[in-house]
Scaffold this motif. Structure first.
Motif, short mmCIF file in Angstrom:
data_model
loop_
_atom_site.label_atom_id
_atom_site.label_comp_id
_atom_site.label_asym_id
_atom_site.label_seq_id
_atom_site.Cartn_x
_atom_site.Cartn_y
_atom_site.Cartn_z
N ALA A 1 -8.72 5.91 2.53
CA ALA A 1 -8.46 5.22 1.27
C ALA A 1 -9.68 5.25 0.35
CB ALA A 1 -8.03 3.78 1.53
N LYS A 2 -10.86 5.22 0.93
CA LYS A 2 -12.06 5.15 0.09
C LYS A 2 -12.26 6.40 -0.77
CE LYS A 2 -15.26 6.69 3.72
NZ LYS A 2 -16.38 6.33 4.57
N TRP A 3 -11.66 7.52 -0.36
CA TRP A 3 -11.78 8.75 -1.16
C TRP A 3 -10.69 8.84 -2.25
CZ3 TRP A 3 -16.28 9.54 0.54
CH2 TRP A 3 -16.59 9.68 1.91
N GLY A 4 -9.86 7.84 -2.34
CA GLY A 4 -8.66 7.93 -3.19
C GLY A 4 -8.96 8.30 -4.63
N LYS A 5 -10.05 7.85 -5.18
CA LYS A 5 -10.36 8.20 -6.57
C LYS A 5 -11.47 9.24 -6.65
CE LYS A 5 -8.39 4.14 -8.72
NZ LYS A 5 -8.57 3.05 -9.69
N GLY A 6 -11.59 10.02 -5.58
CA GLY A 6 -12.55 11.10 -5.64
C GLY A 6 -13.59 11.02 -4.54
N SER A 7 -14.16 12.16 -4.22
CA SER A 7 -15.25 12.22 -3.24
C SER A 7 -16.52 12.64 -4.00
CB SER A 7 -14.89 13.17 -2.10
OG SER A 7 -14.75 14.50 -2.54
N ALA B 1 0.84 -1.20 0.00
CA ALA B 1 0.00 0.00 0.00
C ALA B 1 0.88 1.25 0.00
CB ALA B 1 -0.87 0.01 1.26
N CYS B 2 0.56 2.22 -0.85
CA CYS B 2 1.25 3.51 -0.84
C CYS B 2 0.46 4.50 -0.02
CB CYS B 2 1.36 4.05 -2.26
SG CYS B 2 2.52 3.17 -3.29
N ALA B 3 1.17 5.27 0.78
CA ALA B 3 0.52 6.28 1.60
C ALA B 3 1.04 7.66 1.22
CB ALA B 3 0.83 6.01 3.07
N ASP B 4 0.26 8.69 1.50
CA ASP B 4 0.76 10.05 1.39
C ASP B 4 0.45 10.77 2.70
OD1 ASP B 4 -1.92 10.97 1.28
OD2 ASP B 4 -1.90 10.95 -0.91
N ARG B 5 0.70 12.07 2.77
CA ARG B 5 0.56 12.73 4.07
C ARG B 5 -0.90 12.90 4.49
NH1 ARG B 5 1.03 19.25 4.12
NH2 ARG B 5 0.54 19.69 1.95
N TYR B 6 -1.82 12.60 3.58
CA TYR B 6 -3.24 12.66 3.96
C TYR B 6 -3.77 11.27 4.33
CZ TYR B 6 -2.73 17.29 2.00
OH TYR B 6 -2.29 18.56 1.75
N VAL B 7 -3.51 10.32 3.46
CA VAL B 7 -3.99 8.95 3.72
C VAL B 7 -2.82 8.14 4.28
CG1 VAL B 7 -5.11 6.93 2.72
CG2 VAL B 7 -5.70 9.21 1.88
N LEU B 8 -2.58 8.34 5.58
CA LEU B 8 -1.37 7.80 6.19
C LEU B 8 -1.39 6.28 6.27
CD1 LEU B 8 -0.98 10.48 8.98
CD2 LEU B 8 0.49 10.18 6.98
N SER B 9 -2.57 5.71 6.28
CA SER B 9 -2.63 4.26 6.36
C SER B 9 -2.52 3.63 4.98
CB SER B 9 -3.92 3.84 7.05
OG SER B 9 -5.02 4.41 6.36
N PRO C 1 2.50 3.56 -6.90
CA PRO C 1 1.17 3.40 -7.50
C PRO C 1 0.08 3.53 -6.42
CG PRO C 1 2.27 1.27 -7.34
CD PRO C 1 3.21 2.29 -6.77
N TYR C 2 -0.10 4.79 -5.98
CA TYR C 2 -1.00 5.05 -4.84
C TYR C 2 -2.35 4.38 -5.02
CZ TYR C 2 2.21 8.87 -3.61
OH TYR C 2 3.30 9.62 -3.25
N ARG C 3 -2.96 4.65 -6.17
CA ARG C 3 -4.34 4.21 -6.39
C ARG C 3 -4.41 3.08 -7.42
NH1 ARG C 3 -3.49 9.40 -5.72
NH2 ARG C 3 -4.76 10.61 -4.23
N GLU C 4 -3.24 2.53 -7.76
CA GLU C 4 -3.20 1.49 -8.78
C GLU C 4 -2.67 0.19 -8.17
OE1 GLU C 4 -1.81 4.69 -9.42
OE2 GLU C 4 -3.79 5.18 -10.24
N ASN C 5 -2.88 -0.89 -8.87
CA ASN C 5 -2.35 -2.18 -8.46
C ASN C 5 -0.86 -2.22 -8.76
OD1 ASN C 5 -1.51 -5.04 -9.57
ND2 ASN C 5 -3.05 -5.34 -7.96
N GLY C 6 -0.06 -2.59 -7.79
CA GLY C 6 1.39 -2.56 -7.93
C GLY C 6 1.91 -3.49 -9.02
N SER D 1 2.72 -8.48 3.75
CA SER D 1 3.93 -8.94 4.44
C SER D 1 5.06 -8.98 3.41
CB SER D 1 3.69 -10.33 5.01
OG SER D 1 3.56 -11.25 3.93
N VAL D 2 6.28 -9.10 3.91
CA VAL D 2 7.42 -9.19 3.00
C VAL D 2 7.25 -10.38 2.05
CG1 VAL D 2 9.91 -9.61 2.89
CG2 VAL D 2 8.99 -7.99 4.56
N ASP D 3 6.81 -11.48 2.58
CA ASP D 3 6.60 -12.65 1.72
C ASP D 3 5.57 -12.37 0.62
OD1 ASP D 3 8.42 -14.02 3.17
OD2 ASP D 3 7.04 -15.52 3.99
#
Lengths: 326, 326, 326, 326
Positions: D86-92, B16-24, B274-279, B31-33
């Motif tokens: 995360a749910k807002w990631g592609k827009g609100s 999962a990619c995070a930014d300063r707004y969506v920290l989770s 790839p914040y909102r994309e599949n890695g 996991s690493v595996d």
């Protein structure tokens, strides 16, 4: 604190400034004599820069020199014109055409000779046309090698003249080879001559997202290579060549502080384009800003500043500026 | 033309990619595996990067190494974490606090050891926290000296490991000391060790208004110092860490061309968020773009390109790209 | 898909281009007749733009018109010169000086009359000098009000002529009042005349960090106000006025796609400054790029694109471009 | 001059700030009560902002309200969280998914209700996730229409609550639909409700190459739509969220002058991210800068400033600032 700052300005400051729309210029066209006269009207100005061919040539160099000295000024820099004629359009030192390269080097040597004749220590090498505009247009390595070789050749022509490299990331090319302080240090290392150093044009540093104070410190720390300074201001994205202090107050203070700290004792030269303003007033105001910055630093106290830098406390840094200007 | 390109990606690409707004994070935490498993799903990927402490540590290094090799991958780079913990906030190697500097150097040495244990040649030094945010916050010279000394110390710890300096002009600090290709070359020259070189992160070069192809050529020409490449794309003003090829098509072509021309034979590693994309999809698409760029260059012909560069004909350059993609 | 695109170019494209350093221009100065001749050499070009006073005036308007039509071209736009003389330096419509404002409005009315005489529908209002350079220099509200009033007055002079507002964030002023698509829509709403609309100059949109495709969609959706298009390219930070397609391939595709989607049926005009290039070649190459973009869109399929937009899948978007150009 | 300025700050100012590298934050995590306590330590602060769900919810709204008022503060703004999950990631509001749109609108309505319960006039709509990252990713028109409709629906839910649109050109998306003051005015015109207006976040305006003073003037002049102000500073290219006055001194002065001139009487709220600084000190310093700016304007004299604006004399503008701070 009684640092004595020496101020200079290109005499072209007082001539009409043009841009790509108003090619004939916004103001009045002056003769060289009129420009020198204008320079004498700027309080605090004791030096002037001239451009090779524009203001001096083999015929008039002694006469212009005399005029300048009679006016109570000295020549602080001669800038060869290797960027303001159509023939330089695809490069000067880095041109793909050997005849152009030769002509550009010759032009620089001429300016070095004129500088010597005018008791001027410094010649300014600005490679504004050496770079590229489009992708897949440039052989970067060939370009760099030619600049290195040409600069060495010029230095060896008159090693007693200081050559200062003036870096700028773009304009007139969309990409210039010698565009940042780091690239300049690379060039200086390759050239490896004691009298080849650098100048910082503050606006060029801003365009490159540099803190000019940091760039000055790097040039001095890594070889005592800061030989000259061009002051101006802009909106950080383009070389607007505005009067000093008009936009970036705090960074001006930081720069002036570091120039003292690293023992810069060269000229404080103006490189402004007062397109719609009077040149004498614009230069006068710019000098007053640099002096005001100096006075504010004295008011804050150099020791206080040194302490703040040692702690890295951003809020103390902000407070000390705020208190000084309040 | 049968150049064989070796592709790698940080295994975190798949997390999962995070930014300063969506920290989770926008996606799923793995996991690493699970990340290693994901890497195996990317066609063409044969290498992975790991981050020290995040993915490897003294306890698990052999096990992770085995997992990676069992998955048919090799470790191409270990990046010590000297920028993702609060304690590094005011600097790592350049910190004003000697204990922090010591800890950072220790962290790098650890990563070098892990790299060695994993048969990985390269450790990535990114000084993201070494710089400043505010005016009057930094003693530039002290900062640079500390970075130079720390890098030398690390190199001497395990000289057989390649250290690659990853420059970036800003973020997380508003100004990072090692911000441009020129500054990087200055650092390399001061460090002066054969196994200390540089990587180019394409997005960082774009942010610095560099043409990554030019930066690559400079690093190779002045000392064979291009050891590694990070690919991604952005909108030129910020490190958006987008998938390769998504915005700057022509510059990607120019870069890939020059990498061949200067005989770069290191990894083509992805550094994307790839914040909102599949890695897995994002990495796959990125590799396909690099391969497509390569194929287009073959289609144009390397000789034709070399000829265009020699003439500097911008319109011929444009036409050859247009014809290739039409 | 058989959309027929109509291409135009300012006849000045074929004249020497100058910048603030090479004021006499990099190329050859041509007469108006020579420029028209040059235009006929550009494959696919069927329209030309002229600048008021530069190319047409009360004396020569019929003659120039005849020359242009005899050459098989039509006049697609007349641009009044309210930005290329020293007298406009501190503003045209927004000047603090009522006499200058009056003169500027008069100049526009003249161009509208010439347009009418030449069967040209469009007059281009570019307020390049209306703005400010320095902080505390402008009364923003007075400036905007004057622009609104002047534009209304011009429209009422000849309501059958379409006035197109050409926005640009800066240059020649460091800040122009009418700088973005949003500000343009505000102006159009205040003016509120059916025949006052907008043009997008692609490079101006790029400088404003706009996606030109989005700007086009907004202008059409909110009032059918996209009357005209100027094509060129740049490095996103300055109005480099480069040939079309030279840098931003994907954004060109996106723009051309949206122009069709929003039923733009105006001219595809070039506004390039081929400083160091041949104007005929530069225009020809630019037109070929627009046509190539069109063909690529056909190759991808407009339905596929519409589907991708509906899902917002960035990787599918990237893949469809990659596949089309591979 | 005795203008009374009302200062506010988001209570999150006092909490640990995180970025995409240091996700757990650089400082200490506080409870809501601790944040409120911290707010009381900031001299001059009389208001606070809260974020929906983060600080207030249906359960705790009365209790939090009481705590805030007991602490001698009032609630100046409630910001719904439609951008930090995360749910807002592609827009609100502009999401392609109707369920997400519904959820976002619901979230805003909730915040409006909480605002009402807390006697707070203002709810802040920041569409940070509504935009796109990649070319060919967005249907611009659908996005805009949804934002318009959603905003109308929210307004009609509780028309007595003021909705302020907070524009920002980018981040977290690389392109946000509501990115500039012009686009904001377009949105306001389409929404066309008396209690839907705008806020200016100074840093967002700087990122958009706007002069915040000009943006403020436009919002007031065209409909009295400036309802709220967020103060901070940055390096002009990114939303660095630095303390007020730290970089752009002159523009701060110009902004504060114009806020008086256009009779702005809303809150002077801080929106800073003191990542590596103490929140209480950062807020205190920011308020002192705004007050210092005010005092400097008094020192210069509002009449003198008005005169300079009328003449457009850049050098007089520069001199008046210089004299005031010397």
């Amino acid at each position: 604190m009684t640092t004595f700052l020496k101020f200079s300005a290109n005499i072209n400051t007082f001539n009409a400034c043009a841009d790509r729309y108003v090619l004939s210029g916004y103001g009045e066209r002056l003769s060289v004599d009129q420009m020198i006269d204008a320079a004498t009207q700027v309080e605090g100005l004791t030096g002037v820069e001239v451009v090779g061919l524009w203001h001096v040539n083999d015929e008039n160099v002694n006469q212009v020199n005399r005029r300048i000295h009679d006016a109570g000024l000295e020549v602080t820099c001669v800038t060869p014109d290797i960027w303001a004629q159509a023939k330089w359009g695809k490069g000067s030192f880095a041109s793909n055409d050997p005849a152009i390269r030769r002509a550009a080097i010759q032009e620089v040597k001429k300016s070095m000779e004129w500088a010597k004749q005018m008791n001027c220590e410094v010649v300014d090498l600005w490679f504004g046309q050496d770079g590229y505009d489009y992708p897949f247009q440039a052989d970067f390595i060939a370009g760099w090698q030619r600049i290195i070789e040409g600069t060495i050749e010029c230095d060896e022509h008159l090693p007693e003249i200081k050559i200062v490299i003036e870096y700028k990331p773009k304009e007139p090319r969309t990409h210039c080879f010698i565009g940042t302080v780091g690239n300049t240090l690379l060039l200086l290392q390759q050239v490896n001559k004691p009298n080849v150093g650098a100048m910082i044009d503050v606006g060029h540093a801003l365009m490159a997202y540099e803190d000019a104070a940091e760039s000055a410190a790097l040039l001095q720390h890594f070889g005592n290579k800061l030989f000259y300074m061009h002051f101006n201001d802009n909106w950080r994205l383009w070389d607007d060549d505005m009067t000093v202090g008009s936009v970036h107050t705090v960074e001006l203070l930081e720069l002036v502080y570091w120039l003292d700290r690293i023992n810069y004792n060269g000229w404080y030269a103006l490189d402004i384009f007062p397109y719609r303003e009077n040149g004498v007033r614009a230069a006068t105001e710019s000098i007053k800003w640099i002096q005001a910055a100096h006075n504010l630093l004295d008011k804050i106290g150099r020791d206080r500043i040194a302490n703040v830098l040692q702690t890295g406390d951003a809020l103390e840094a902000s407070a000390m500026i705020r208190e000084a200007i309040s």
